[in-house]
Design a protein around this motif. Structure first.
Motif, mmCIF file in Angstrom:
data_model
loop_
_atom_site.group_PDB
_atom_site.id
_atom_site.type_symbol
_atom_site.label_atom_id
_atom_site.label_comp_id
_atom_site.label_asym_id
_atom_site.label_seq_id
_atom_site.Cartn_x
_atom_site.Cartn_y
_atom_site.Cartn_z
ATOM 1 N N GLU A 198 0.846 -1.192 0.000
ATOM 2 C CA GLU A 198 0.000 0.000 0.000
ATOM 3 C C GLU A 198 0.884 1.246 0.000
ATOM 4 O OE1 GLU A 198 -4.125 -1.149 2.270
ATOM 5 O OE2 GLU A 198 -2.385 -0.735 3.525
ATOM 6 N N LEU A 199 0.369 2.310 -0.611
ATOM 7 C CA LEU A 199 1.084 3.578 -0.676
ATOM 8 C C LEU A 199 0.369 4.609 0.186
ATOM 9 C CD1 LEU A 199 1.830 3.745 -4.523
ATOM 10 C CD2 LEU A 199 3.103 2.575 -2.702
ATOM 11 N N ALA A 200 1.141 5.339 0.964
ATOM 12 C CA ALA A 200 0.577 6.348 1.850
ATOM 13 C C ALA A 200 1.447 7.606 1.776
ATOM 14 C CB ALA A 200 0.510 5.805 3.278
ATOM 15 N N ASN A 201 1.031 8.634 2.478
ATOM 16 C CA ASN A 201 1.557 9.997 2.324
ATOM 17 C C ASN A 201 2.374 10.399 3.557
ATOM 18 O OD1 ASN A 201 1.675 12.897 2.331
ATOM 19 N ND2 ASN A 201 -0.160 12.984 1.028
ATOM 20 N N HIS A 202 3.573 10.924 3.318
ATOM 21 C CA HIS A 202 4.459 11.323 4.421
ATOM 22 C C HIS A 202 4.964 12.757 4.228
ATOM 23 C CE1 HIS A 202 6.881 10.606 7.913
ATOM 24 N NE2 HIS A 202 8.024 10.435 7.303
ATOM 25 N N THR A 203 4.129 13.594 3.640
ATOM 26 C CA THR A 203 4.405 15.007 3.291
ATOM 27 C C THR A 203 5.268 15.105 2.046
ATOM 28 O OG1 THR A 203 6.496 15.444 4.477
ATOM 29 C CG2 THR A 203 4.429 15.676 5.733
ATOM 30 N N GLN A 242 -3.529 2.751 -3.591
ATOM 31 C CA GLN A 242 -3.500 4.090 -3.025
ATOM 32 C C GLN A 242 -4.345 4.120 -1.748
ATOM 33 O OE1 GLN A 242 -2.202 7.134 -4.688
ATOM 34 N NE2 GLN A 242 -1.086 5.714 -6.013
ATOM 35 N N THR A 243 -3.927 4.952 -0.798
ATOM 36 C CA THR A 243 -4.703 5.093 0.442
ATOM 37 C C THR A 243 -4.823 6.567 0.799
ATOM 38 O OG1 THR A 243 -2.839 5.145 1.990
ATOM 39 C CG2 THR A 243 -3.604 2.958 1.278
ATOM 40 N N ARG A 244 -5.587 6.842 1.820
ATOM 41 C CA ARG A 244 -5.633 8.193 2.402
ATOM 42 C C ARG A 244 -4.986 8.162 3.791
ATOM 43 N NH1 ARG A 244 -6.187 11.981 -1.390
ATOM 44 N NH2 ARG A 244 -7.258 13.480 -0.013
ATOM 45 N N TYR A 245 -4.032 7.295 3.988
ATOM 46 C CA TYR A 245 -3.255 7.301 5.227
ATOM 47 C C TYR A 245 -2.153 8.346 5.126
ATOM 48 C CZ TYR A 245 -5.477 2.817 6.224
ATOM 49 O OH TYR A 245 -6.392 1.822 6.458
ATOM 50 N N PHE A 246 -1.915 8.985 6.241
ATOM 51 C CA PHE A 246 -0.907 10.048 6.289
ATOM 52 C C PHE A 246 -0.120 9.923 7.593
ATOM 53 C CE2 PHE A 246 0.386 14.176 7.963
ATOM 54 C CZ PHE A 246 1.184 14.636 6.931
ATOM 55 N N VAL A 266 -8.333 12.421 5.440
ATOM 56 C CA VAL A 266 -7.300 11.421 5.670
ATOM 57 C C VAL A 266 -7.444 10.773 7.047
ATOM 58 C CG1 VAL A 266 -5.695 12.704 4.221
ATOM 59 C CG2 VAL A 266 -5.662 13.052 6.698
ATOM 60 N N THR A 267 -6.697 9.701 7.256
ATOM 61 C CA THR A 267 -6.477 9.146 8.589
ATOM 62 C C THR A 267 -5.003 9.311 8.914
ATOM 63 O OG1 THR A 267 -8.230 7.498 8.422
ATOM 64 C CG2 THR A 267 -6.468 7.045 10.002
ATOM 65 N N VAL A 268 -4.721 9.886 10.076
ATOM 66 C CA VAL A 268 -3.332 10.054 10.507
ATOM 67 C C VAL A 268 -2.879 8.779 11.214
ATOM 68 C CG1 VAL A 268 -1.795 11.332 12.046
ATOM 69 C CG2 VAL A 268 -3.531 12.554 10.695
ATOM 70 N N VAL A 269 -1.768 8.237 10.769
ATOM 71 C CA VAL A 269 -1.257 6.991 11.337
ATOM 72 C C VAL A 269 0.072 7.262 12.026
ATOM 73 C CG1 VAL A 269 -0.509 4.646 10.852
ATOM 74 C CG2 VAL A 269 -2.392 5.651 9.536
#
Ligand code: ZN
Length: 344
Positions: A198-203, A242-246, A266-269
Motif C-alpha cells: 500500500e502507498l501512503a503519504n508522508h508530506t 493508493q490510500t488516504r493514510y498520512f 485522511v487518517t493520521v497513522v
C-alpha cells in the motif's frame, strides 16, 4: 482501533523524534547541520524508553531468518477492496506530470474520512487476531537531496528491503514523501505494482508540522494543506493500492496541524512500535526493539531510506522470523487497522 486526536504515547514520540532528528541531520552532520541549522542528537539505537533494559522481549530471534511461512502464508494480497484492485498499475508513463486528483472517485480508498472533519489519529489496530503492519517511511529532505547530488550518499532507496518483501511475498505499507517519489520514480512504480504493497503519504519534503518537532525545518501553517495535497497528487499517478493514510514527520502533530488536514479526508497513522532504525550501526537492536514491543494489531515503523537507515534490510529477515515465531502475520495497514471491519 485506537483512535485519539492529540496525544502520542510519550515513549514513542521521544524515540521517533530522536530518530528523525538524527535522520535529518544526515550522514555527514557537520555540513548539513550547519546549512540546515540542525544539531545531531545522540544516536538512539535502542529506542527503548518504552522497553526498559530492552530485555523484556524474547531473544532477538538470533540466527537464521528462515522463511516466514513461505509463499502464500500471508494469504495473498489481501482483499479489502483496495483501490482499483491494483490492476496493471505499473507504468503511468509520465509520473512527472500527474493529473490532478480529486479525492478518489470510485471505490473509497482505505483511510478516507469525511473531508472537513478533524482526521482521526491511529496508533494500531485491534489487539485481536494476529495481524501486524510493517510500515516503511521514505523520507527525503532538501539536505538529503544535496547529499545525493554531491555523491556523498549513494542511495536513499533500500532496494534490499523491497527485494526481500517481494521474494517472501510479504505485505507492507510505504509512507512516501513527494520528493522521494520524484527522486525514485522507478522504485515507486515497483512499489505501486506490487499487489501486497500500500502507498501512503508522508508530506512533500518532510518538514515539521509543529513548532517543537526537534530541528526539522518547519512548514508554515498556510502551506500545510497544500503540501499534503500535493503529495497525494505526486503519488496518485502511480496507481496500485493508493490510500488516504498520512504520517507526520517525527509523528509531530497538534490541533493546528490536524485542522490543516481536515479538508483532505485522511487518517493520521502514528504507530506503536518504533524500530529505531535511523542511523543504526547494528541490526540486533532493531530486531530486539521490534520484537519486544510488537503485539497483535501493531503498526511497526521502519525506514526504507538506505543511507540513513543502513541496518534495516539486515534486521528485516530476523524481524520476520520473530513475528512468525509469535504467530504474527504481516498484513497491509488497511487490514491491520480494520481487522476485517470496514476501514474507518
Ligand atoms: Zn519520516
Amino acid at each position: 482501533m485506537s483512535v485519539k486526536n492529540l496525544r502520542v504515547p510519550l515513549a514513542v514520540t521521544l524515540a521517533v523524534l530522536a530518530a528523525v532528528a538524527a535522520l535529518v541531520a544526515g550522514p555527514t552532520p557537520r555540513q548539513e547541520a550547519v546549512s540546515a541549522g540542525l544539531a545531531r542528537l545522540p544516536r538512539t539505537d535502542a529506542p527503548t524508553a518504552a522497553t526498559p533494559g530492552g530485555e523484556n522481549g524474547a531473544p532477538a530471534a538470533g540466527g537464521t531468518p528462515g522463511p516466514i511461512g513461505g509463499p502464500g502464508a500471508n494469504g495473498g494480497p489481501g482483499t479489502n477492496g483496495g483501490p482499483g484492485a491494483n490492476g496493471a498499475s505499473g507504468a503511468p508513463g509520465t509520473p512527472n506530470a500527474p493529473e490532478a486528483t480529486p479525492p478518489a472517485s470510485g471505490p473509497t480508498p482505505p483511510g478516507a474520512t469525511p473531508p472537513g472533519t478533524l482526521p482521526p489519529v491511529v496508533d494500531h489496530g485491534p489487539r485481536t487476531g494476529n495481524k501486524v503492519a510493517l510500515t516503511f517511511d521514505a523520507d527525503l529532505t532538501d539536505a538529503m537531496r544535496r547529499q545525493l547530488r554531491t555523491g556523498a550518499v549513494r542511495s536513499y532507496a533500500n532496494l534490499a528491503i523491497i527485494d526481500l518483501l517481494e521474494r517472501r511475498q510479504v505485505p507492507a505499507t510505504f509512507f512516501l514523501t513527494g520528493k522521494w517519489v520524484e527522486e525514485y520514480p522507478q522504485v515507486t512504480r515497483r512499489l505501486a505494482g506490487n499487489p501486497r504493497f500500500e502507498l501512503a503519504n508522508h508530506t512533500y519534503g518532510h518538514a515539521a508540522f509543529t513548532p517543537d518537532c526537534y530541528d526539522l525545518p518547519r512548514i508554515p501553517k498556510r502551506s500545510m494543506t497544500a503540501d499534503v495535497a500535493r503529495t497525494f497528487d505526486v503519488i496518485a499517478p502511480y496507481g496500485g493500492r493508493q490510500t488516504r493514510y498520512f504520517r507526520f514527520p517525527g509523528l509531530c502533530h497538534d490541533r493546528t496541524a490536524l485542522s490543516a488536514l481536515a479538508p483532505l479526508g485522511v487518517t493520521v497513522v502514528d504507530g506503536d512500535v518504533v524500530s529505531g532504525d535511523p542511523f543504526a550501526t547494528a541490526w540486533r537492536p532493531l530486531v530486539r526493539a521490534v520484537l519486544s514491543q510488537v503485539r497483535p494489531g501493531s503498526v511497526i515503523i521502519m525506514h526504507v531510506t538506505e543511507a540513513n537507515a543502513p541496518m534495516t534490510d539486515e534486521a528485516l529477515p530476523h524481524i520476520l522470523a520473530g513475528l512468525a515465531e509469535r504467530g504474527l502475520r504481516p498484513a497491509p495497514l488497511s487490514e491491520v487497522l480494520s481487522n476485517g471491519e470496514p476501514t474507518p
